[in-house]
Design an enzyme around this catalytic site. Structure first.
Site, PDB file in Angstrom:
ATOM      1  CG  HIS A 103      -0.282  67.559  14.683  1.00 37.09           C
ATOM      2  ND1 HIS A 103       1.006  67.648  14.261  1.00 37.09           N
ATOM      3  CD2 HIS A 103      -0.260  66.788  15.796  1.00 37.09           C
ATOM      4  CE1 HIS A 103       1.788  66.946  15.078  1.00 37.09           C
ATOM      5  NE2 HIS A 103       1.047  66.410  16.014  1.00 37.09           N
ATOM      6  CG  ASP A 106       0.584  70.632  12.355  1.00 40.31           C
ATOM      7  OD1 ASP A 106       0.796  71.155  13.443  1.00 40.31           O
ATOM      8  OD2 ASP A 106       0.714  69.417  12.109  1.00 40.31           O
TER       9      ASP A 106
HETATM   10  C1  XUL Z   1       6.018  64.727  19.552  1.00 41.43           C
HETATM   11  C2  XUL Z   1       5.765  63.946  18.345  1.00 41.43           C
HETATM   12  C3  XUL Z   1       4.516  64.286  17.644  1.00 41.43           C
HETATM   13  C4  XUL Z   1       3.796  63.122  17.043  1.00 41.43           C
HETATM   14  C5  XUL Z   1       2.473  63.486  16.426  1.00 41.43           C
HETATM   15  O1  XUL Z   1       7.214  64.468  20.157  1.00 41.43           O
HETATM   16  O2  XUL Z   1       6.557  63.130  17.963  1.00 41.43           O
HETATM   17  O3  XUL Z   1       4.805  65.250  16.691  1.00 41.43           O
HETATM   18  O4  XUL Z   1       4.567  62.511  16.053  1.00 41.43           O
HETATM   19  O5  XUL Z   1       1.634  64.137  17.310  1.00 41.43           O
END
Ligand code: XUL
Ligand code: CO
Length: 439
Positions: A103, A106
């Site tokens: 993300h 992150d």
């Molecule tokens: C949340 C989840 C996220 C997604 C990406 O439960 O799985 O981490 O994979 O936003």
């Protein structure tokens, strides 16, 4: 050669075969071994997630983080973020993981303004790019974190506040640009808080329409910048919200169809999200497959005794076998992969636990792949299913499938025939035992 800094006790992990007692070796994941004419590396396309593995503090609602991460000074500085990137790539390289996922927030710290956040992201992306080039590790997908900052407390694209929608749009634009610049093979939309806590304050129709518009804008921008990566939607039914709109594969497919977006998206199915939705993982995979929309997998597992998203490393071989049966049925991943959206337990706080966890997940999936391929080569399971539907292969079944029948012709047929023969046994226990033969 990998950097030798953060993981001095982790050698390059190699395949040593099923008899090895070395906990830092693979017993089943042999990247170059061919299965059904494709290397295990290409079948499994393992991906390490940045958020849990390099940003997870191992906190829970009752206690502070326990993770020991000596390379991380705990600050929110770009310098710390850049050092972390080098560590992440040292880890992934030693592990032999070909992909990673992140993300925006992150990998780089959020600044005081979006301008500052973008500059931070650009600075860290330079280091990501350098490390990708040094190691050959690639970006499976990128995404934007539209759920941590309090501005998103009512959601992002489905917020009641139009300014928040605009902010989220700006963030997705930038995250997509960075993903594109890093050669990302996909981009994932997980609607972190796209749902509601109570219907008393919620205009569902308006929120869903906004979400449709938001995704359409993303599709348009993708085309504009020439980003050819695959878009994914990741279903999850609840948590953090009481209800998330993208609650399961069927709900996502329906939403995409209703908003004319289906051709632009595939699904990223996550095991623990499937079970939270009251489904098995294989159910979710089959629903996605049936719509030709299975794109990628967030590989983890839940705990049936705990009602939340525990995001554990997938070590259940029965389950990895079920998953790999579907991946092989699909003909293998194209842009997708097995992305370990998993975190070590709070009690597993040492850096080396990250290695043990990934090795466990990789070996469990390698074994699942081998078992699934053996079941397919044997053919009895497939033949049984094919046979079960034999009445559709000719005669009346064939006429129905080809669209030649209508209610009147079917009435004539059954009046003449008199009775529909009782069907044959489903043989569930026989089939369960058949699967066990291969484990
Ligand atoms: C949340 C989840 C996220 C997604 C990406 O439960 O799985 O981490 O994979 O936003
Ligand atoms: Co996920």
């Amino acid at each position: 050669m990998p950097n030798q800094q953060a993981f001095p006790d982790l050698p390059t992990v190699r395949y040593e075969g099923p008899d090895s007692k070395n906990p830092l070796a693979f017993r089943h994941y042999n990247p170059d071994e061919e299965i059904e004419g494709r290397s295990m590396r290409d079948h499994l396309r393992f991906s390490v997630v940045y958020w849990h593995t390099f940003r997870g503090a191992l906190s829970d609602p009752f206690g502070a983080g326990t993770a020991i991460r000596p390379w991380d000074d705990g600050s929110n500085s770009v310098e710390n973020a850049c050092r972390r990137v080098r560590v992440a790539f040292e880890f992934m390289e030693k592990l032999g993981a070909p992909y990673y996922a992140f993300h925006d927030r992150d990998v780089a710290p959020e600044g005081a303004t979006i301008k500052e956040s973008n500059a931070n992201l650009d600075a860290v992306a330079e280091v990501l790019k350098e490390e990708q080039e040094r190691t050959g590790i690639r970006l499976l997908w990128g995404t934007a974190c539209l759920f941590t900052n309090p501005r998103f407390l009512h959601g992002a694209a489905t917020s009641c506040n139009a300014d928040v929608f605009a902010y989220a749009a700006a963030q997705v634009k930038k995250a997509m640009e960075v993903t594109h610049a890093l050669g990302g093979e996909g981009y994932t939309f997980w609607g972190g808080r796209e749902g509601y806590s109570t219907l008393l304050n919620t205009d569902v129709k308006r929120e869903l329409d906004h979400l449709g518009q938001f995704l359409q804008m993303a599709v348009d921008y993708k085309r504009k910048i020439g980003f050819t990566g695959q878009f994914y939607i990741e279903p999850k039914p609840k948590e953090p919200t009481k209800h998330q709109y993208d609650s399961d594969a069927a709900a996502c497919l329906n939403f995409l169809r209703e908003h004319n977006l289906l051709e632009h998206f595939k699904l990223n199915i996550e095991t623990n999200h499937a079970t939270l939705a009251g489904h098995t993982m294989e159910h979710e995979l089959e629903i996605a497959l049936a719509a030709d929309a299975l794109g990628s997998i967030d590989a983890n597992m839940g705990d049936t005794l705990l009602g939340w998203d525990t995001d554990q490393f997938p070590t259940d071989i029965y389950q990895t076998t079920q998953v790999m049966l579907r991946v092989l049925k699909m003909g293998g991943f194209t842009t997708g992969g097995l992305n370990f959206d998993a975190k070590v337990r709070r009690e597993s706080f040492e850096p080396m636990d990250l290695a043990y966890a990934h090795i466990a997940g990789m070996d469990a999936f390698a074994r699942g792949l081998k078992i699934a391929a053996a079941i397919r080569a044997d053919g009895r399971l497939e033949d049984f299913v094919k046979d079960r539907y034999a009445s559709w292969d000719d005669g009346i079944g064939k006429r129905i499938e080809s669209g030649e029948a209508d209610l009147s012709s079917l009435e004539r047929y059954i009046l003449e025939k008199g009775e529909a023969e009782p069907n044959r046994s489903g043989r569930q226990e026989f089939l369960e035992n058949l699967i066990n033969e291969f484990l």
